[in-house]
Design an enzyme around this catalytic site. Structure first.
Site, short mmCIF file in Angstrom:
data_model
loop_
_atom_site.label_atom_id
_atom_site.label_comp_id
_atom_site.label_asym_id
_atom_site.label_seq_id
_atom_site.Cartn_x
_atom_site.Cartn_y
_atom_site.Cartn_z
N GLY A 21 0.78 -1.24 0.00
CA GLY A 21 0.00 0.00 0.00
C GLY A 21 0.81 1.28 0.00
O GLY A 21 0.31 2.33 0.40
N SER A 22 2.06 1.23 -0.50
CA SER A 22 2.83 2.48 -0.48
C SER A 22 2.28 3.49 -1.48
O SER A 22 2.35 4.70 -1.25
CB SER A 22 4.32 2.21 -0.74
OG SER A 22 4.55 1.83 -2.08
N ASN A 23 1.72 3.02 -2.59
CA ASN A 23 1.09 3.97 -3.52
C ASN A 23 -0.15 4.59 -2.91
O ASN A 23 -0.42 5.79 -3.11
CB ASN A 23 0.77 3.28 -4.85
CG ASN A 23 1.97 3.24 -5.77
OD1 ASN A 23 2.37 4.26 -6.34
ND2 ASN A 23 2.60 2.08 -5.89
N MET A 100 -3.58 -7.12 -7.16
CA MET A 100 -2.97 -8.26 -7.84
C MET A 100 -3.99 -9.20 -8.49
O MET A 100 -3.74 -10.39 -8.61
CB MET A 100 -2.09 -9.04 -6.86
CG MET A 100 -0.97 -8.22 -6.26
SD MET A 100 0.08 -7.44 -7.49
CE MET A 100 0.99 -8.88 -8.04
N LEU A 102 -6.83 -9.64 -11.87
CA LEU A 102 -7.33 -9.06 -13.11
C LEU A 102 -8.73 -8.50 -12.88
O LEU A 102 -9.51 -9.06 -12.11
CB LEU A 102 -7.42 -10.14 -14.19
CG LEU A 102 -6.19 -10.37 -15.04
CD1 LEU A 102 -6.47 -11.45 -16.09
CD2 LEU A 102 -5.75 -9.08 -15.72
N HIS A 119 1.93 0.51 -13.14
CA HIS A 119 2.75 -0.67 -13.41
C HIS A 119 4.22 -0.25 -13.42
O HIS A 119 4.57 0.78 -14.01
CB HIS A 119 2.36 -1.26 -14.78
CG HIS A 119 3.13 -2.51 -15.10
ND1 HIS A 119 2.90 -3.70 -14.47
CD2 HIS A 119 4.15 -2.72 -15.96
CE1 HIS A 119 3.75 -4.61 -14.93
NE2 HIS A 119 4.51 -4.05 -15.84
C1 GRF Z 1 3.92 -1.24 -7.31
O1 GRF Z 1 5.23 -1.46 -7.76
C2 GRF Z 1 2.99 -1.09 -8.48
O2 GRF Z 1 3.60 -0.51 -9.60
C3 GRF Z 1 2.60 -2.50 -8.78
O3 GRF Z 1 2.49 -3.11 -7.51
C4 GRF Z 1 3.33 -2.44 -6.59
C5 GRF Z 1 2.46 -2.04 -5.45
O4 GRF Z 1 3.17 -1.47 -4.39
N1 GRF Z 1 1.39 -2.57 -9.55
P1 GRF Z 1 2.39 -0.80 -3.19
O5 GRF Z 1 1.43 -1.86 -2.63
O6 GRF Z 1 1.66 0.39 -3.69
O7 GRF Z 1 3.46 -0.45 -2.18
#
Ligand code: GRF
Length: 223
Positions: A21-23, A100, A102, A119
């Site tokens: 969940g860092s994004n 993760m 589809l 991505h």
């Molecule tokens: C990120 O590298 C994103 O590009 C990919 O999955 C990873 C998720 O990381 N789709 P986070 O859970 O947001 O830390």
């Protein structure tokens, strides 16, 4: 295929995340700093009850729900449950932040051109799992990340934004991933903000924002 998506109201965002969940954290941080335009994260959903993203949401006072696909008879039933929650919260835009799974027809139909994914590669290179490892093994000199609209394929929808990083000698999968991730954390919020602030269109696969004052096809640009 051509479409305009003029956002004249606040944009209610639903985030789907499966893990770290860092994004999500970066998007929430941008929101707090006033850097998410008129977008607001209103719900976080996960297919993984143990996802750290759920804790992050709760810590930030955002409703968070887990629904494990194995508890539903079909993917359609699983997505129908997600859709119910998203509709209840009047979500306009779905953001996949490390989700993760589809996306199937239920969500694709309900959120046509309103699902963004990030991505960790410069698509169309290296779609699918372990993109950073694929890039290293291929020997590219530049890697990066891509925000794209989601379609029925794997990392195959129209590209909205990209950031580039160099591949340095001695890079490992970890060091390259960290360099890319830092860019993801800037690109994702910036792209969401852009969609709330500028009308845009897709011409074929090609995404472009519309400069309302000069675009001859824009109602405001026409005398
Ligand atoms: C990120 O590298 C994103 O590009 C990919 O999955 C990873 C998720 O990381 N789709 P986070 O859970 O947001 O830390």
């Amino acid at each position: 295929m051509e479409s305009d998506f003029h956002l004249k109201t606040d944009l209610r965002v639903g985030v789907l995340a499966s893990g770290r969940g860092s994004n999500l954290e970066a998007i929430l941080r941008a929101g707090k700093a006033g850097q998410l335009g008129r977008a607001e994260v209103c719900v976080v959903l996960s297919n993984n009850p143990a996802a750290r993203a759920l804790d992050t949401a709760e810590r930030n006072g955002i409703p968070a729900f887990a629904a494990a696909p194995k508890d539903y008879p079909t993917q359609t039933a699983y997505e129908t449950e997600l859709l119910r929650i998203l509709r209840e919260r009047r979500i306009d835009l779905l953001v996949l932040a490390g989700y993760m799974k589809l996306i199937g027809p239920v969500l694709l139909d309900a959120f046509s051109q309103k699902i963004l994914n990030i991505h960790p590669s410069l698509l169309p290179a290296f779609p699918g799992l372990n993109a950073q490892r694929q890039a290293l093994e291929y020997g590219v000199r530049f890697a990066g990340c891509t925000v794209h609209f989601v379609d029925a394929g794997i990392d195959s929808g129209p590209i909205v934004g990209q950031r580039i990083v160099p591949v340095l000698s001695g890079d490992t999968e970890d060091t390259l991933s960290a360099r890319i991730l830092a860019q993801e954390h800037e690109l994702f919020p910036a792209t969401i903000k852009l969609l709330t602030e500028r009308p845009w269109r897709l011409t074929g696969r090609r995404f472009e924002t519309i400069d309302e004052d000069s675009d001859p096809e824009s109602p405001r640009g026409t005398p």
